[in-house]
Write an enzyme that holds these catalytic residues in place. Structure first.
Site, PDB file in Angstrom:
ATOM      1  CG  ASP A   1      -1.697  -1.518   1.432  1.00  0.00           C
ATOM      2  OD1 ASP A   1      -1.985  -1.994   0.728  1.00  0.00           O
ATOM      3  OD2 ASP A   1      -1.642  -1.740   2.625  1.00  0.00           O
TER       4      ASP A   1
ATOM      5  CG  ASP B   1      -5.321  -1.046   2.645  1.00  0.00           C
ATOM      6  OD1 ASP B   1      -5.846  -0.359   2.391  1.00  0.00           O
ATOM      7  OD2 ASP B   1      -5.076  -2.278   2.338  1.00  0.00           O
TER       8      ASP B   1
ATOM      9  NE  ARG C   1     -11.050  -4.022  -0.931  1.00  0.00           N
ATOM     10  CZ  ARG C   1     -10.259  -5.037  -0.723  1.00  0.00           C
ATOM     11  NH1 ARG C   1      -8.901  -4.588  -0.338  1.00  0.00           N
ATOM     12  NH2 ARG C   1     -10.397  -6.106  -1.177  1.00  0.00           N
TER      13      ARG C   1
END
Length: 450
Positions: free
Chosen positions: A231, A274, A324
């Site tokens: 990420d 995240d 998301r």
């Protein structure tokens, strides 16, 4: 539920509300260094020493989030290369307060002398090649089982070489801030905030974090998937983290340009930001999330840490996002005053904005959606039948809309409409949001702080 009246001037309040009272000696030192200015109330305003304001989301809990505000001169760094950044970060176990000023764009795919590294450099000496990997694990001949053998071992070895170069571990009590006016950011890097606390990340552009060596998983879904690591920013077991005024984007490498193998997109991007593995007390505000697929995951699995994953997400702009934004599990998540523009941008076509699952307790209030005329409100949400989404005052194309009711009317796995908590840390919550799209376009993301 606590709320604040709309502020007459967002730009003015942005510069006046984030202040830190320091000692006279510190003020004198800062003025002498040319990094301190004074506001009308005679409080010092210093971008690098600013701390999270009181009641500004979950990260204001307990002793709050101060990052490296107490750093001394020996632990205040200005960096412009990957090697300098690694040195400034030091050991992940060193809790000495530090401030790291990022000047310009740092390319994480460079070696210690500044030479550009490519995927071929990481693969060199491992025996890995994409063509050999594709031949070895073609589902038509290999079947639907997890890859193993020479090429999978070689892929992992190449991936490990890249990981050692691009993953940047942040210690506790650290502030990382982009220097205004320098297009500060990290290209191709993965900032890891793992099992540490009290971290501030501000005014940075995180762009095109790529995994050179995605893994084929034929058991992921009905047709298999290419899965990547890294990420742009990862929180794992992190506590008291403030991410403010950053920009997250896949640019300049958009997913639509990637090849297709085994009938599936060769996905080199993972998450943007995240928040997993029991991370807790996190405030994500005034960022821009652009041109990305799997953008923000809260909770690594349906059995992530109960009692944690408390996250506030407010005044962010989401555009060109597939899904998301966020996907939430287990925790208590507050989303307010965000703007979601679901127009397809650079090939990123939206699936949904918010997913509440695994008994997540989400309060989503006074957010704004801009959707195409033919888009369905029911597709703005997603869930597994166990998650909750409460909250009112959300607008869709300027109209007050019960987004949960629209979703539930069209789906058999209903979202629950009540939660087991009441948000109290709601600094800056605006009750009037009709101009929010315009306001956030010019005041969020990297490069808007000074």
């Amino acid at each position: 539920m606590a709320s604040a009246s709309p502020r007459p001037s967002h730009r003015r309040s942005l510069r006046t509300r984030r202040t830190l009272v320091v000692s006279a000696a510190a003020v004198a030192a800062a003025v002498g260094a040319g990094v301190l200015v004074m506001n009308a109330n005679a409080y010092p305003v210093d971008l690098y020493h600013q701390v999270l304001p009181a009641k500004d989301g979950w990260a204001a809990s307990g002793s709050g989030t101060t990052g490296g505000a107490k750093a001394d001169a020996a632990h205040t760094f200005t960096v412009s290369t990957r090697a300098q950044l690694v040195k400034a970060l030091g050991s992940a176990t060193d809790t000495t307060p530090r401030i790291i000023k990022v000047k310009g764009t740092i390319d994480a795919n460079t070696n210690d002398s500044g030479k550009k590294l490519t995927c071929a450099d990481y693969a060199s000496g491992t025996g890995y090649s994409l063509s050999a990997y594709l031949k070895a694990f073609d589902p038509a001949t290999y079947g639907k089982k997890a890859p193993s053998g020479t090429q999978e071992t070689a892929r992992k070895a190449a991936q490990d070489k890249q990981k050692k170069n691009i993953v940047l571990r942040v210690p506790s009590n650290t502030t990382i801030v982009g220097v205004p006016g320098t297009k500060a950011g990290i290209l191709g890097g993965s900032v890891l905030v793992q099992n540490v606390k009290n971290v501030i990340i501000r005014n940075l552009t995180f762009a095109d974090t790529q995994d050179c060596f995605p893994q084929w998983d034929p058991t992921d879904g009905s047709a298999g998937e290419w899965n990547s690591n890294y990420d742009s920013v990862t929180l794992r077991g992190a506590t008291n983290v403030w991410a403010d005024h950053n920009t997250f984007t896949d640019a300049p490498t958009f997913d639509k340009t990637e090849a297709t193998y085994y009938g599936r997109k060769y996905q080199v991007h993972d998450g943007a930001l995240d928040i997993t593995n029991g991370s807790d007390l996190v405030t994500v505000e005034r960022n821009q999330f652009l041109n990305h697929d799997k953008t923000m995951l809260i909770g690594s699995s349906d059995t992530d840490s109960t009692g944690k994953l408390r996250v506030t997400i407010h005044h962010n702009l989401w555009k060109g996002i597939v899904q998301r934004a966020p996907l939430a599990r287990i925790g208590q998540i507050h989303l307010y005053n965000n703007v979601y523009d679901t127009t397809t941008v650079n090939g990123y076509a939206p699936k949904y904005s918010l997913d509440s699952r695994a008994k997540a307790q989400v309060v989503a209030e006074r957010n704004v959606w801009k959707i195409p005329a033919d888009a369905k409100v029911a597709k703005l949400l997603s869930g597994d039948g166990t998650g909750s989404v409460a909250g009112t005052g959300n607008l869709v194309n300027g109209k007050a809309t019960d987004i949960v009711a629209a979703y539930n009317a069209a789906n058999s796995k209903k979202l629950k409409t009540t939660v087991n908590w009441t948000p109290a840390l709601t600094a800056g919550l605006q009750t009037t949001v009709t101009s929010l799209l315009t306001d956030l376009t010019g005041t969020t993301g990297a490069g808007t702080l000074s």
